[in-house]
Design a protein around this motif. Structure first.
Motif, PDB file in Angstrom:
ATOM      1  N   ALA A  97     -38.078 -37.449  46.837  1.00 27.43           N
ATOM      2  CA  ALA A  97     -37.493 -36.133  46.572  1.00 27.43           C
ATOM      3  C   ALA A  97     -38.541 -35.289  45.875  1.00 27.43           C
ATOM      4  CB  ALA A  97     -36.239 -36.251  45.709  1.00 27.43           C
ATOM      5  N   ALA A  98     -38.671 -34.029  46.278  1.00 30.74           N
ATOM      6  CA  ALA A  98     -39.670 -33.135  45.712  1.00 30.74           C
ATOM      7  C   ALA A  98     -39.195 -32.573  44.373  1.00 30.74           C
ATOM      8  CB  ALA A  98     -39.954 -31.992  46.674  1.00 30.74           C
ATOM      9  N   SER A  99     -40.132 -32.433  43.462  1.00 28.75           N
ATOM     10  CA  SER A  99     -39.810 -31.784  42.187  1.00 28.75           C
ATOM     11  C   SER A  99     -39.684 -30.276  42.416  1.00 28.75           C
ATOM     12  CB  SER A  99     -40.896 -32.073  41.159  1.00 28.75           C
ATOM     13  OG  SER A  99     -42.107 -31.407  41.519  1.00 28.75           O
ATOM     14  N   SER A 100     -39.132 -29.578  41.430  1.00 31.02           N
ATOM     15  CA  SER A 100     -39.006 -28.123  41.555  1.00 31.02           C
ATOM     16  C   SER A 100     -40.388 -27.474  41.637  1.00 31.02           C
ATOM     17  CB  SER A 100     -38.216 -27.552  40.375  1.00 31.02           C
ATOM     18  OG  SER A 100     -38.846 -27.876  39.144  1.00 31.02           O
ATOM     19  N   TYR A 101     -41.380 -28.063  40.943  1.00 26.68           N
ATOM     20  CA  TYR A 101     -42.742 -27.531  41.017  1.00 26.68           C
ATOM     21  C   TYR A 101     -43.308 -27.729  42.428  1.00 26.68           C
ATOM     22  CZ  TYR A 101     -47.630 -26.671  39.855  1.00 26.68           C
ATOM     23  OH  TYR A 101     -48.901 -26.165  39.813  1.00 26.68           O
ATOM     24  N   ALA A 102     -43.026 -28.889  43.031  1.00 32.35           N
ATOM     25  CA  ALA A 102     -43.512 -29.158  44.388  1.00 32.35           C
ATOM     26  C   ALA A 102     -42.913 -28.182  45.382  1.00 32.35           C
ATOM     27  CB  ALA A 102     -43.184 -30.588  44.792  1.00 32.35           C
TER      28      ALA A 102
END
Length: 313
Positions: free
Chosen positions: A64-69
């Motif tokens: 799962a991607a982070s919000s920064y990603a």
């Protein structure tokens, strides 16, 4: 002082990031990048260090991607695509010398009308290349996005993501096909009379699985249409209409010259429902690709030739 994120950043790492963001799986990302899974993991480690963010976390079924990603992807993906497209455009292009494999997805009506001519033209102009033609299906837009399919041909109102670009190939005209000897052929002009006969409707993935476009058109003009048969395969539809009083909605792309037992009544479709655009779809990163431009021109010429051939019938 804010860190200069562009300094000493390897563009290849950004490419790994974009693919990893799209796949959310290191194994699939490695397969697309033609590298090993440990190599992808090592690149991710460098990306995490550079951006000081985990970027992806393990979850059931993948990452799962982070919000920064997510914010990073929105910045990197379109600009990286533009960069690689621009660099590829600098290369000289010769269809005669092309050796790569090309995979094209055609919607069922386009498959019926163009696949044979496209293969012959491709062998003539790009004899060293390999062409694969597949039917447009529910996975095609994803395959255009991840690079498994290079080009797709379909009608205009397909819901497609922002990563996909489209060109209009042609504006096709609506008509119908029936068996020879059909009662509709006795009429000078046909439209309202269509409601007197059942319709054989082609299922076109991504366009009309849950609706019958011709039925909606007639309903807008106060008529109710009986749908007698639906199928995705063009051959099944032609077989049905050649043996029954059903009619089949077609466009000016339909290969009339192949069917001696099929005829075409003079249908006067109202102008607002008469035309259907045919589009070429591909990923944004290929927008300036010489290969895509060449393929577009080849397919557009084949469409024009088929439409002109039908005009003589």
């Amino acid at each position: 002082m804010a860190k200069d994120l562009a300094a000493n950043l390897d563009l290849n790492l950004l490419r790994v990031f974009v693919v990893l963001f799209q796949e959310k799986n290191t194994r699939r990302a490695a397969e697309r990048l033609h590298v090993t899974q440990p190599a992808v993991s090592q690149s991710l480690k460098k990306l995490r260090h550079h951006f000081d963010d985990p970027l992806f976390v393990k979850v059931t079924g993948g990452l799962a991607a982070s919000s920064y990603a997510e914010r990073l992807y929105d910045v990197v993906a379109p600009n990286l695509d533009a960069l690689f497209s621009g660099l590829s455009y600098l290369d000289s292009f010769s269809a005669k010398e092309m050796t790569q494999s090309v995979r094209i997805a055609l919607s069922p009506p386009a498959m019926m009308a163009l696949s044979g001519a496209l293969i012959l033209r491709f062998k003539e102009l790009a004899p060293k290349a390999e062409l694969s033609i597949v039917t447009w299906n529910s996975q095609t837009l994803e395959e255009l996005s991840n690079g498994d399919t290079l080009l797709g041909i379909h009608y205009g109102d397909v819901l497609y993501p922002k990563s996909i670009y489209r060109h209009q190939l042609a504006l096709l005209t609506a008509s119908v096909a029936v068996r020879k000897g059909h009662p509709l052929l006795k009429e000078k002009e046909v439209f309202e009379q269509l409601a007197d006969y059942p319709m054989a409707s082609q299922i076109i993935p991504g366009w009309n699985e849950k609706k019958v476009v011709a039925a909606q058109v007639l309903e807008r003009h106060g008529m109710k249409l009986d749908v007698g048969f639906r199928a995705e395969e063009s051959a099944a539809l032609v077989d049905v209409i050649s043996q029954t009083d059903m009619f089949m909605p077609i466009t000016s792309l339909f290969p009339k010259h192949r069917y001696n037992d099929i005829a075409y009544p003079n249908v006067q479709v109202p102008e607002q429902d008469r035309y259907y655009p045919l589009y070429c779809y591909h990923h944004l990163r290929h927008r300036k690709s010489p290969l895509i431009e060449w393929l577009y021109q080849v397919i557009q010429q084949l469409v024009e030739e088929q439409v002109a051939l039908n005009a003589d019938k």
